[in-house]
Design an enzyme around this catalytic site. Structure first.
Site, mmCIF file in Angstrom:
data_model
loop_
_atom_site.group_PDB
_atom_site.id
_atom_site.type_symbol
_atom_site.label_atom_id
_atom_site.label_comp_id
_atom_site.label_asym_id
_atom_site.label_seq_id
_atom_site.Cartn_x
_atom_site.Cartn_y
_atom_site.Cartn_z
ATOM 1 C CD1 TRP A 108 -2.689 1.747 0.450
ATOM 2 C CD2 TRP A 108 -1.323 2.520 2.048
ATOM 3 N NE1 TRP A 108 -3.038 3.062 0.710
ATOM 4 C CE2 TRP A 108 -2.216 3.552 1.693
ATOM 5 C CE3 TRP A 108 -0.368 2.775 3.030
ATOM 6 C CZ2 TRP A 108 -2.187 4.825 2.271
ATOM 7 C CZ3 TRP A 108 -0.330 4.050 3.618
ATOM 8 C CH2 TRP A 108 -1.234 5.041 3.242
ATOM 9 C CD GLU A 165 -4.580 -1.485 1.925
ATOM 10 O OE1 GLU A 165 -3.455 -1.896 2.302
ATOM 11 O OE2 GLU A 165 -5.418 -1.012 2.703
ATOM 12 C CE LYS A 197 -6.448 5.978 2.652
ATOM 13 N NZ LYS A 197 -5.598 5.952 3.817
ATOM 14 C CG ASP A 225 -8.662 -0.662 4.205
ATOM 15 O OD1 ASP A 225 -9.729 -0.249 4.675
ATOM 16 O OD2 ASP A 225 -7.582 -0.631 4.836
ATOM 17 C CG HIS A 237 -8.604 2.122 1.672
ATOM 18 N ND1 HIS A 237 -7.352 1.623 1.422
ATOM 19 C CD2 HIS A 237 -8.551 2.630 2.924
ATOM 20 C CE1 HIS A 237 -6.578 1.806 2.480
ATOM 21 N NE2 HIS A 237 -7.293 2.413 3.403
ATOM 22 C CG HIS A 275 -6.220 -4.366 4.993
ATOM 23 N ND1 HIS A 275 -5.273 -3.370 4.898
ATOM 24 C CD2 HIS A 275 -5.531 -5.543 5.134
ATOM 25 C CE1 HIS A 275 -4.070 -3.917 4.971
ATOM 26 N NE2 HIS A 275 -4.197 -5.230 5.098
ATOM 27 C CG ASP A 331 -9.104 4.765 5.680
ATOM 28 O OD1 ASP A 331 -9.659 3.752 6.126
ATOM 29 O OD2 ASP A 331 -7.890 4.812 5.397
ATOM 30 C CG ASP A 366 -7.970 2.811 9.562
ATOM 31 O OD1 ASP A 366 -8.152 1.768 8.946
ATOM 32 O OD2 ASP A 366 -7.399 3.804 9.064
ATOM 33 C CG ASP A 399 -5.730 -1.399 8.136
ATOM 34 O OD1 ASP A 399 -5.218 -0.984 9.187
ATOM 35 O OD2 ASP A 399 -5.472 -0.914 7.010
HETATM 36 C C1 LIG Z 1 -1.284 0.905 8.434
HETATM 37 C C2 LIG Z 1 -2.181 1.131 7.269
HETATM 38 O O1 LIG Z 1 -3.505 1.126 7.649
HETATM 39 C C3 LIG Z 1 -2.064 0.134 6.184
HETATM 40 O O2 LIG Z 1 -0.771 -0.047 5.816
HETATM 41 C C4 LIG Z 1 -2.851 0.351 4.906
HETATM 42 O O3 LIG Z 1 -3.350 -0.910 4.716
HETATM 43 C C5 LIG Z 1 -3.974 1.337 4.879
HETATM 44 O O4 LIG Z 1 -5.088 0.931 4.983
HETATM 45 C C6 LIG Z 1 -3.744 2.790 4.700
HETATM 46 O O5 LIG Z 1 -4.927 3.516 4.749
HETATM 47 MN MN LIG Z 2 -5.551 -1.178 4.830
#
Ligand SMILES: C[C@H](O)[C@H](O)[C@@H](O)C(=O)CO
Ligand SMILES: [Mn+2]
Length: 417
Positions: free
Chosen positions: A184, A225, A227, A258, A261, A285, A293, A295, A325
Site C-alpha cells: 500500500w 491495496e 485507496k 480495504d 478505502h 482489510h 477512513d 479505522d 485494519d
Molecule cells: C497501516 C495502514 O492502515 C495500512 O498499511 C494500509 O493498509 C492502509 O489501509 C492505509 O490507509
Molecule cells: Mn488497509
C-alpha cells in the site's frame, strides 16, 4: 441454563432449516484471520530512528499502556489471542523490524530482522503476513513513493518492496503457510492534478520491477491495496481501485480491498462476487470507516455480516484472505483487537448459520417476499447461543467475561508501563 443447554436448543432451531451446526463450527475453526499488529502501538513500530506517522493516515487518542517494545507488543498480542477463538495469523509492517539498536534503512531490511517474530509465531502456531512501510519516512515526506518523479526516491521504495517480498518468502518457508505481502502506498495529490497518467505509469513500472523476481506462491503471495483518498491526497490517489484491480488481474496478483478505502455508500460486500469470477484469490482489510477512513474498531454491523455472507455463500472461505485494519488509541488496545477480531469471526459464524441454498433458490424462483422474510427472521435466530458454545469449546471466555481479563491485564501490566 448452561451454555451447552442453550446451544442444544439453538441448534434444534437451525436444524429445522437443514443447517448442520456442528459442521459450521468445524468450518469456522479452520478460518484464519490476519490480525494486524499495529493496533497495539498506534502504528509506531520499532525503528531506531522513529518518525512521525505520515501517509495520510491518523491515530487519535492517548489511552495508557501502549506497547513500546517488541516484547510488549507480542505480550499484548498473546493476551488478545487468548481471548479470541481459533488459530490465526499476525500481520506485520516493515517498521516492526528488530535491528538490535542499529539503524537499518528500509531498503536494507533482511529476514533476520524478523527472526524474533518468527520464533514467537512458531511457538504459538501462528502464520505471519507482511507489509512494506511506505510512509512515516523522510523519503515519503511529500506524499510520493513508488510514483515519485525522482528516480532515486522511487528506487529506494522499489528496493524496500523487493526486500519485503523476501521477508514474506522467509515467513512462508519458516512457518509452512504462505505470507501475504501487501503493498500500500500513500501517493497522491491534495489538489486537482494536471497529469493523472504519468504518476500511474511510474507506479505500474515500479510494480513491474518489484514483482520481476518470481517467488514461489507456496511461500509468498503478493497483494496490492488501493485507496480513494487520504489526508493530503484528497483530490487524487495514484493507486486507485481501478488501477490495482487492472494491475492485479493482468499480473496475477491479489487485489486487496480495504473497507475504509471507498466512497461512503460504496460497499466491499458488493464487489466480492464480481472479483471471484475473475480472480482465484482476493484479500481484505476489514476496517470501519466513520465519515472517512478513520479505522475504527470493527463492529458486528450490517456491512460486516454482508461481507461474511458473500464469502460463505459463494464458498470462498479459502479464496478470500481476511485481514483486519483498524487502530484506535482512545480505548484499551488489547480490547480493541479482541472486539474487532471476535466480531469478524462472529460474522462468519452468522453467515455459516444462514440457509443460503434455500435463499438462493427463493431468489431464482422470484419469491422475494419469502427471501426478505427469512433474511429478516434469521437476524434474531439464537446465534448468540451457538457463538457462546463455540467460545467455550475453543477454551476462550464466553460472552463479555473476557473484559474482566483485559481489566486485570490493564492493572497488572499496561498501567505499569
Ligand atoms: C497501516 C495502514 O492502515 C495500512 O498499511 C494500509 O493498509 C492502509 O489501509 C492505509 O490507509
Ligand atoms: Mn488497509
Amino acid at each position: 441454563m448452561s451454555v451447552k443447554a442453550n446451544f442444544e436448543a439453538a441448534k434444534a432451531d437451525y436444524e429445522k432449516w437443514g443447517i448442520d451446526v456442528e459442521k459450521a463450527l468445524e468450518t469456522l475453526k479452520k478460518v484464519p484471520i490476519s490480525i494486524h499488529c499495529w493496533q497495539g502501538d498506534d502504528v509506531t513500530g520499532f525503528e531506531v530512528n522513529q518518525r512521525e506517522l505520515s501517509g495520510g493516515i491518523d491515530v487519535t487518542g492517548n489511552y495508557p499502556g501502549k506497547a513500546t517494545t517488541p516484547e510488549q507488543l507480542r505480550m499484548d498480542l498473546d493476551k488478545a489471542l487468548s481471548l479470541i477463538p481459533g488459530k490465526h495469523r499476525i500481520n506485520l509492517h516493515a517498521i516492526y523490524a528488530e535491528t538490535d539498536g542499529v539503524e537499518v534503512e528500509r531498503d536494507e531490511l533482511k529476514p533476520e530482522h524478523f527472526a524474533n517474530w518468527v520464533k514467537w509465531a512458531k511457538e504459538n502456531g501462528l502464520g505471519l503476513d507482511f507489509n512494506p512501510t511506505l510512509f512515516s519516512h523522510e523519503k515519503a515526506a511529500d506524499g510520493l513513493t513508488l510514483a515519485h518523479p525522482d528516480e532515486e526516491i522511487r528506487k529506494f521504495w522499489v528496493d524496500h518492496c523487493k526486500v519485503s517480498r523476501k521477508i514474506g518468502e522467509y515467513f512462508g518457508k519458516e512457518l509452512g503457510t504462505p505470507s501475504l505481502t501487501n503493498v500500500w502506498i500513500p501517493d497522491g495529490y491534495k489538489d486537482i492534478p494536471s497529469d493523472r497518467l504519468t504518476p500511474r505509469k511510474r507506479l505500474k513500472d515500479a510494480l513491474d520491477e518489484i514483482f520481476a523476481e518470481e517467488i514461489d506462491e507456496k511461500y509468498n503471495l503478493d497483494a496490492v491495496e488501493s485507496k480513494v483518498f487520504g489526508i493530503g491526497s484528497e483530490s487524487y490517489v495514484v493507486g486507485s481501485h481501478e488501477f490495482y484491480l487492472s494491475y492485479a488481474l493482468q499480473n496475477n496478483k491479489l487485489c486487496l480491498l480495504d473497507t475504509g478505502h471507498y466512497h461512503p455508500t460504496e460497499t466491499v460486500s458488493n464487489k466480492i462476487s464480481s472479483m471471484l469470477l475473475f480472480s482465484e484469490k482476493l484479500a481484505l482489510h476489514v476496517s470501519r470507516p466513520v465519515r472517512w477512513d478513520s479505522d475504527h474498531v470493527v463492529i458486528l454491523d450490517d456491512e460486516l455480516k454482508e461481507i461474511a455472507l458473500e464469502i460463505v455463500r459463494n464458498d470462498a472461505l479459502d479464496r478470500v484472505i481476511i485481514g483486519l485494519d483498524f487502530f484506535d488509541a482512545s480505548i484499551n488496545r488489547v480490547a480493541a483487537w479482541t472486539i474487532g477480531t471476535r466480531n469478524m469471526i462472529k460474522s462468519l459464524l452468522y453467515a455459516l448459520l444462514i440457509p443460503n441454498d434455500k435463499l438462493k433458490q427463493l431468489q431464482d424462483e422470484g419469491n422475494f417476499t419469502e427471501r426478505l422474510a427469512l433474511l429478516e427472521e434469521f437476524k434474531t435466530y439464537p446465534f448468540g447461543a451457538i457463538w457462546d458454545y463455540y467460545c467455550e469449546q475453543m477454551g476462550v471466555p464466553v460472552k463479555e467475561t473476557w473484559l474482566e481479563e483485559v481489566k486485570s491485564y490493564e492493572q497488572e501490566v499496561l498501567l505499569k508501563r
